[in-house]
Scaffold this motif. Structure first.
Motif, PDB file in Angstrom:
ATOM      1  N   GLU A 189      44.184  31.714  48.701  1.00  0.00           N
ATOM      2  CA  GLU A 189      43.433  32.964  48.624  1.00  0.00           C
ATOM      3  C   GLU A 189      42.491  32.965  47.425  1.00  0.00           C
ATOM      4  N   GLY A 190      42.936  32.392  46.312  1.00  0.00           N
ATOM      5  CA  GLY A 190      42.064  32.289  45.145  1.00  0.00           C
ATOM      6  C   GLY A 190      40.865  31.396  45.402  1.00  0.00           C
ATOM      7  N   GLU A 191      41.086  30.256  46.081  1.00  0.00           N
ATOM      8  CA  GLU A 191      39.978  29.373  46.424  1.00  0.00           C
ATOM      9  C   GLU A 191      38.985  30.069  47.349  1.00  0.00           C
ATOM     10  N   LEU A 192      39.515  30.846  48.304  1.00  0.00           N
ATOM     11  CA  LEU A 192      38.630  31.554  49.225  1.00  0.00           C
ATOM     12  C   LEU A 192      37.769  32.587  48.483  1.00  0.00           C
ATOM     13  N   GLN A 193      38.382  33.344  47.597  1.00  0.00           N
ATOM     14  CA  GLN A 193      37.626  34.327  46.834  1.00  0.00           C
ATOM     15  C   GLN A 193      36.596  33.663  45.924  1.00  0.00           C
ATOM     16  N   ALA A 194      36.992  32.522  45.302  1.00  0.00           N
ATOM     17  CA  ALA A 194      36.048  31.820  44.439  1.00  0.00           C
ATOM     18  C   ALA A 194      34.861  31.273  45.229  1.00  0.00           C
ATOM     19  N   SER A 195      35.139  30.745  46.428  1.00  0.00           N
ATOM     20  CA  SER A 195      34.035  30.221  47.239  1.00  0.00           C
ATOM     21  C   SER A 195      33.077  31.336  47.654  1.00  0.00           C
ATOM     22  N   ARG A 196      33.611  32.502  47.960  1.00  0.00           N
ATOM     23  CA  ARG A 196      32.745  33.631  48.317  1.00  0.00           C
ATOM     24  C   ARG A 196      31.867  34.038  47.132  1.00  0.00           C
ATOM     25  N   LYS A 197      32.443  34.038  45.943  1.00  0.00           N
ATOM     26  CA  LYS A 197      31.646  34.390  44.763  1.00  0.00           C
ATOM     27  C   LYS A 197      30.578  33.341  44.479  1.00  0.00           C
ATOM     28  N   LEU A 198      30.917  32.062  44.710  1.00  0.00           N
ATOM     29  CA  LEU A 198      29.915  31.015  44.512  1.00  0.00           C
ATOM     30  C   LEU A 198      28.758  31.154  45.497  1.00  0.00           C
TER      31      LEU A 198
END
Length: 272
Positions: A189-198
Motif C-alpha cells: 500500500e505504501g508503494e502504491l501511494q508513493a507511485s501515485r504521488k510520483l
C-alpha cells in the motif's frame, strides 16, 4: 422433691430451645408441617414445633462455584481443557428445596455439561477471541434450565483455555505468518501511494519546465553533500531534441565519394 420439679423444667427449657430459631437477613427458612410445605419464614425470630414442624434453611447470597476442568473438542477437532467460574443465587427458596434434591450439586453438573456443549460448537479461534459472547451463551442456557429450581445465574466466566505444546507452537507460527502478511500488505500500500504521488509530481513538472530545473538543482545539491567522485551535469531535454532534428536533416549528412552529375567531374578530376 426438688428433682420432681427440676426434670419438667429442664425438659421445658430444652423444648423451648429446640423451638426457637433466629435467621439473619440473608437466610430464609422453608417450613414443613407434618411433611407438607407450609411457608417460607425469615429473617428474624422463628418458632418451630419440634417433631411436627421441620425447617430447611436456604442462603440467599450469591454463591461462587468453580466449574471443574473439562475436556472439550472444538468444532475444528482441537482438544482443549477449559474451566470456568459460576455466580448464582437462590431467588425462590421453596423451589430450591422442593424441586431439586441438592440445588448446589445440580447447578454444578448443569454448568459442566453446558460448558462442554456450547464450546464444542465453536472453533478454537472463537474460544480464544470471543469469550464474552461464549460467556453470555453459557449463562443464558444455565439460567433458563435452572429457573425451575428457583436459581438465578448472575454470571459465567471462562477462566482458562489450556492447549498442548504442539498446538501452542502452531498458533505461534500462524500469528507470525499473519504479521508477515500484514507487513507485506502495508508495504504494498505504501508503494502504491508513493507511485501515485510520483505520477502527480511528474505531471506537475511536465506542465512547468521551471519546476523541472529546480528539481535538477536540488539533486545536484544533494549529490554535492556526499563523498562522490562522479559529477553529473543535467542536460535539458530540448537540446536533445535539437540534436535529433540535426541528425534527421539531409544537409547534415556527409557527401559520398563519386561523380558529380552537375559538374561532370569524375573521381580523377578529368573532364567527362
Amino acid at each position: 422433691m426438688i428433682l420432681s420439679y427440676l426434670v419438667p423444667v429442664v425438659l421445658l427449657l430444652m423444648l423451648i430451645a429446640a423451638s426457637i430459631r433466629i435467621l439473619p437477613e440473608y437466610k430464609r427458612g422453608v417450613v414443613f408441617f407434618l411433611g407438607r410445605f407450609q411457608s417460607v419464614k425469615g429473617p428474624g425470630l422463628i418458632i418451630i414445633i419440634p417433631g411436627i414442624q421441620k425447617m430447611e434453611v436456604v442462603d440467599l447470597r450469591v454463591i461462587t462455584m468453580d466449574v471443574p476442568e473439562q475436556d472439550v473438542i472444538s468444532r475444528d477437532n482441537v482438544t482443549v481443557k477449559v474451566n470456568a467460574v459460576l455466580y448464582f443465587r437462590v431467588v425462590d427458596p421453596e423451589k430450591a428445596i422442593i424441586q431439586v434434591e441438592n440445588f448446589t450439586s445440580a447447578t454444578s453438573q448443569l454448568a459442566q455439561t453446558t460448558l462442554r456443549s456450547v464450546l464444542g460448537k465453536h472453533d478454537l479461534d472463537e474460544m480464544l477471541s470471543e469469550r464474552d459472547k461464549l460467556n453470555d451463551d453459557i449463562q443464558e442456557i444455565i439460567d433458563t434450565s435452572a429457573e425451575g429450581w428457583g436459581i438465578k445465574v448472575a454470571n459465567v466466566e471462562i477462566k482458562h483455555v489450556d492447549l498442548d505444546e504442539s498446538m501452542i507452537r502452531a498458533i505461534a507460527r500462524q500469528a507470525e505468518a499473519e504479521r508477515e502478511r500484514r507487513a507485506k500488505v502495508i508495504h504494498a500500500e505504501g508503494e502504491l501511494q508513493a507511485s501515485r504521488k510520483l505520477v502527480e509530481a511528474a505531471n506537475v513538472m511536465a506542465e512547468n519546465s521551471a519546476a523541472l530545473q529546480l528539481r535538477y538543482l536540488q539533486t545536484m545539491s544533494d549529490m554535492s553533500n556526499k563523498n562522490a567522485s562522479t559529477i553529473v551535469f543535467p542536460l535539458p531535454m530540448d537540446i536533445m531534441e535539437a540534436f535529433k532534428h540535426m541528425k534527421a536533416s539531409p544537409a547534415a549528412q556527409p557527401r559520398t565519394a563519386g561523380a558529380d552529375p552537375a559538374s561532370g567531374v569524375g573521381d580523377d578530376g578529368g573532364q567527362a
